[in-house]
Design a protein around this motif. Structure first.
Motif, mmCIF file in Angstrom:
data_model
loop_
_atom_site.group_PDB
_atom_site.id
_atom_site.type_symbol
_atom_site.label_atom_id
_atom_site.label_comp_id
_atom_site.label_asym_id
_atom_site.label_seq_id
_atom_site.Cartn_x
_atom_site.Cartn_y
_atom_site.Cartn_z
ATOM 1 N N UNK A 1 40.118 38.503 32.158
ATOM 2 C CA UNK A 1 41.544 37.927 31.747
ATOM 3 C C UNK A 1 40.895 37.442 30.300
ATOM 4 N N UNK A 2 41.545 38.224 29.142
ATOM 5 C CA UNK A 2 41.325 37.760 28.196
ATOM 6 C C UNK A 2 42.127 37.669 27.118
ATOM 7 N N UNK A 3 42.347 37.003 26.077
ATOM 8 C CA UNK A 3 42.884 37.188 25.300
ATOM 9 C C UNK A 3 44.440 37.740 24.768
ATOM 10 N N UNK A 4 44.452 39.364 25.683
ATOM 11 C CA UNK A 4 44.805 40.487 25.418
ATOM 12 C C UNK A 4 45.168 40.943 26.888
ATOM 13 N N UNK B 1 32.144 57.749 46.934
ATOM 14 C CA UNK B 1 31.991 56.955 45.860
ATOM 15 C C UNK B 1 33.457 55.741 46.008
ATOM 16 N N UNK B 2 33.922 55.980 44.857
ATOM 17 C CA UNK B 2 34.374 54.529 44.810
ATOM 18 C C UNK B 2 36.335 54.600 44.380
ATOM 19 N N UNK B 3 37.223 53.394 44.783
ATOM 20 C CA UNK B 3 38.027 53.448 44.335
ATOM 21 C C UNK B 3 38.419 52.367 43.816
ATOM 22 N N UNK B 4 38.837 52.011 42.512
ATOM 23 C CA UNK B 4 39.105 51.270 41.554
ATOM 24 C C UNK B 4 40.314 51.452 41.010
ATOM 25 N N UNK B 5 40.944 50.103 41.831
ATOM 26 C CA UNK B 5 42.874 49.799 41.527
ATOM 27 C C UNK B 5 43.386 48.818 40.148
ATOM 28 N N UNK B 6 43.842 49.421 39.833
ATOM 29 C CA UNK B 6 43.678 48.139 38.171
ATOM 30 C C UNK B 6 45.496 47.670 38.055
ATOM 31 N N UNK B 7 45.211 46.617 38.409
ATOM 32 C CA UNK B 7 46.998 45.756 38.147
ATOM 33 C C UNK B 7 47.120 45.032 37.304
ATOM 34 N N UNK B 8 48.251 44.981 36.736
ATOM 35 C CA UNK B 8 48.861 44.393 35.120
ATOM 36 C C UNK B 8 49.365 43.370 35.796
ATOM 37 N N UNK B 9 48.463 41.839 36.163
ATOM 38 C CA UNK B 9 49.554 40.473 36.511
ATOM 39 C C UNK B 9 50.493 40.364 35.509
ATOM 40 N N UNK B 10 49.863 40.320 33.864
ATOM 41 C CA UNK B 10 50.693 40.175 33.002
ATOM 42 C C UNK B 10 52.057 40.290 33.405
#
Length: 271
Positions: free
Chosen positions: A231-234, A252-261
């Motif tokens: 988390x930051x300003x944007x 390898x890896x699985x990286x999941x990114x969720x937009x909490x905003x």
């Protein structure tokens, strides 16, 4: 100066076969044995022609073609897609974005076939040549091929439709697959992500947490996942890191990114 042709295929013998044909016609050939290596070659050298297999591990031909089109939006050079199976579903193949499509077949048939294709290509400007299908003998029966394509489309539809960003990361920590939501959430283009270190995606302040999560997943692969927030300003993301397994083997890896905003915004509207 000799024109340069890039050949990308995970089949070593086919790369050598096609390279030999091209070299005899006066091309300087650049070889790549998977999509990752193909991206590296494209970033290093200018090419005049590219042959790319559609089905490859890690970065497949469809992603590589999309990457190439985005990397060189102003430069048009012919891209020839190769496949031993997808040629069966012409409607889907047309969406890949290549200029030409050649079905793989027996080597003795393909030598003459590709020779005729290059004769035709060299007589016409690439901009004047519409996409075409050029077939040799099929390698797989029609029914089994159609089932394979249907299965691949089904799996890809899940990955592309899910509401979170999914990044597949290879053992060297470089990104080899991204879905459409990840591009929207990260606000990045596919050419800025593929074959780049996963750390380049995240703000500097979150890099240490990402590395820690990846190390934790590698040390304890039986653990389902490790999560943290950025988390930051944007931005306000929830990141989930887990081991990527193929046939129970860590690759390898699985990286999941969720937009909490997004969820916070919806909650404030309903609240």
């Amino acid at each position: 100066m000799k024109p340069k042709a890039l050949v990308v295929d995970n089949d070593f013998f086919f790369v050598e076969f096609l390279s030999d044909l091209l070299e005899k016609r006066g091309y300087a050939v650049i070889k790549a044995y998977d999509g990752k290596e193909g991206i590296t070659r494209l970033r290093e050298e200018a090419v005049d022609l590219m042959f790319v297999d559609i089905i490859m591990p890690r970065i497949d031909g469809k992603q590589l073609i999309q990457f190439t089109r985005n990397l060189f939006p102003e430069k048009s050079f012919p891209i020839i897609a190769l496949s031993g199976s997808l040629i069966e579903t012409i409607e889907d193949v047309q969406k890949i974005g290549a200029d030409y499509y050649i079905a793989k077949g027996p080597i003795e048939t393909m030598a003459e076939h590709i020779g005729r294709f290059l004769d035709k290509l060299e007589k016409r400007a690439a901009s004047d040549a519409p996409p075409e299908i050029m077939e040799t003998a099929r390698m797989f029966p029609r029914q089994s091929t159609a089932e394979l394509v249907e299965m691949m489309d089904f799996q890809e539809g899940i990955v592309e439709s899910v509401g979170v960003g999914i990044l597949v990361v290879d053992k060297d920590a470089k990104i080899i697959r991204v879905n459409a939501p990840s591009l929207r959430i990260l606000k990045k283009s596919i050419e800025s992500l593929l074959n780049r270190h996963i750390g380049s995606v995240f703000p500097e302040a979150a890099y240490a947490r990402l590395v820690t999560a990846m190390k934790a997943a590698a040390r304890n692969p039986e653990k389902s996942a490790t999560a943290f927030q950025v988390a930051d300003d944007n931005i306000h993301w929830r990141v989930i890191v887990s081991i990527h397994r193929v046939a129970q083997k860590p690759v390898g890896w699985i990286v999941v990114v969720e937009d909490v905003s997004l969820w916070e915004e919806q909650a404030s509207k309903t609240g």
